[in-house]
Design an enzyme around this catalytic site. Sequence first.
Site, short mmCIF file in Angstrom:
data_model
loop_
_atom_site.label_atom_id
_atom_site.label_comp_id
_atom_site.label_asym_id
_atom_site.label_seq_id
_atom_site.Cartn_x
_atom_site.Cartn_y
_atom_site.Cartn_z
NE ARG A 34 0.21 1.52 3.36
CZ ARG A 34 1.15 2.40 3.61
NH1 ARG A 34 2.42 2.04 3.74
NH2 ARG A 34 0.87 3.67 3.73
N GLY A 35 0.24 2.40 -0.14
CA GLY A 35 1.01 3.64 -0.30
C GLY A 35 1.11 3.93 -1.78
CG ASP B 195 -3.04 8.11 -1.45
OD1 ASP B 195 -2.85 8.58 -0.32
OD2 ASP B 195 -2.79 6.92 -1.74
CE LYS C 252 -4.88 5.77 4.54
NZ LYS C 252 -5.87 4.92 3.81
O1 MRU Z 1 -4.49 3.21 2.22
P1 MRU Z 1 -3.02 3.43 2.06
O2 MRU Z 1 -2.22 2.91 3.21
O3 MRU Z 1 -2.52 2.94 0.73
O4 MRU Z 1 -2.88 5.00 2.07
C1 MRU Z 1 -1.60 5.56 1.96
C2 MRU Z 1 -1.60 7.04 2.16
O5 MRU Z 1 -2.62 7.69 2.28
C3 MRU Z 1 -0.26 7.70 2.13
O6 MRU Z 1 -0.22 8.81 2.96
C4 MRU Z 1 0.01 8.15 0.67
O7 MRU Z 1 -0.17 7.08 -0.21
C5 MRU Z 1 1.36 8.67 0.51
S1 MRU Z 1 2.54 7.38 0.57
C6 MRU Z 1 4.03 7.97 0.13
#
Ligand code: MRU
Length: 357
Positions: A52-53, A245, A256
């Site tokens: 994820r990320g 994102d 997030k």
């Molecule tokens: O649901 P996730 O864990 O994939 O969400 C990730 C985030 O919101 C991060 O803050 C974002 O992707 C930036 S990661 C460098």
Amino acid sequence: MTPDSTMKVKAIDWQAGELFLLDQRLLPHQEVWVKCSRVDEVVAAIRDMLVRGAPAIGITAAYGVALAARQRYRENAEAWQADIEEDLHALQTSRPTAVNLSWALKQMRRQLVNIKPGVDPFPTLSAFAEAIHQADLEANLLMGKLGAEILASNQDHGREVMTHCNAGALATGGYGTALGVIRAAWERKVIDKVHVNETRPWLQGSRLTAWELEKEGIPSLLHVDSAAAHQLKNSPISWIIVGADRITAHGDVANKIGTYQLAVQALHHGAGLMVVAPTSTIDMELEYGEDIEIEQRSADEVLCAGGQRVGAEIEVTNPVFDITPADLVDYLVTEKGVIHRPDKEQLQKLMSRKSMH
Ligand code: MRU
């Protein structure tokens, strides 16, 4: 700093034509690497948040295209370019909000359309996916430096920072975006402590960011999300530092869930909001944050804790991202440079610039 010295934590490994992903659902208590040899395994890994990320999702999808091409070419060397469309669609729809996913697929598609029918596409596509991975790591190292410079010159409230979710090595090709800035700032000795939001319901903060900070030996303090305003009021926090994102043409930021309320709180308490993201996270095709599709995940994530049902019988909404309007963002740090108070004009200029590395 060499990339090797920055790779204490990694989430994605490409070894001899196979993809290995660190299962982030099991961290911090178990470090289990899962091998993906087929594209359907990659799609499931993204959908089920084994990886994820935003940048890590994009990089994983790029490797997924290489694996899909290998499979399709073996099945039908003449028709693989048509057959792979189904796999590209499955990857594209595995998670909706992070634009890095479609960015990476676009890059891979540009490569694959130029491969002549009958030629094995795997060497070209796997090398290109590796290049995307390496470029992300290099972008993070550069953003770390740029962000730490801002922190060094502006700490009106003190030498502590707050972060939300996990925008670290685990969420990227290595080193991290927001956490990359924190790593660089710690190395330059310009920050003393990191306040970590636990990040309900998936606990990216308490499980993943806390784990990365502990490995680096960076002093950190965990709190429940609803303690953030209290911490901002009572601790010497000058900056909230987050990843993204998707960022629209006008500079609105999807990140997030909980980021928006932190941005509002930062304004009240005089802390700055720094968003750190590579330009692969900027989507100039969308004008405003309202245009971004926000992923809704299962009600169980909210109703259960540690696998046990704790919530009553009630309807649940579980949006896992929110939109922070551009006018609440103080700095946007990218690998192409930094923007103070992002807007469309500055973003257009930034996107037309060549990379700084
Ligand atoms: O649901 P996730 O864990 O994939 O969400 C990730 C985030 O919101 C991060 O803050 C974002 O992707 C930036 S990661 C460098």
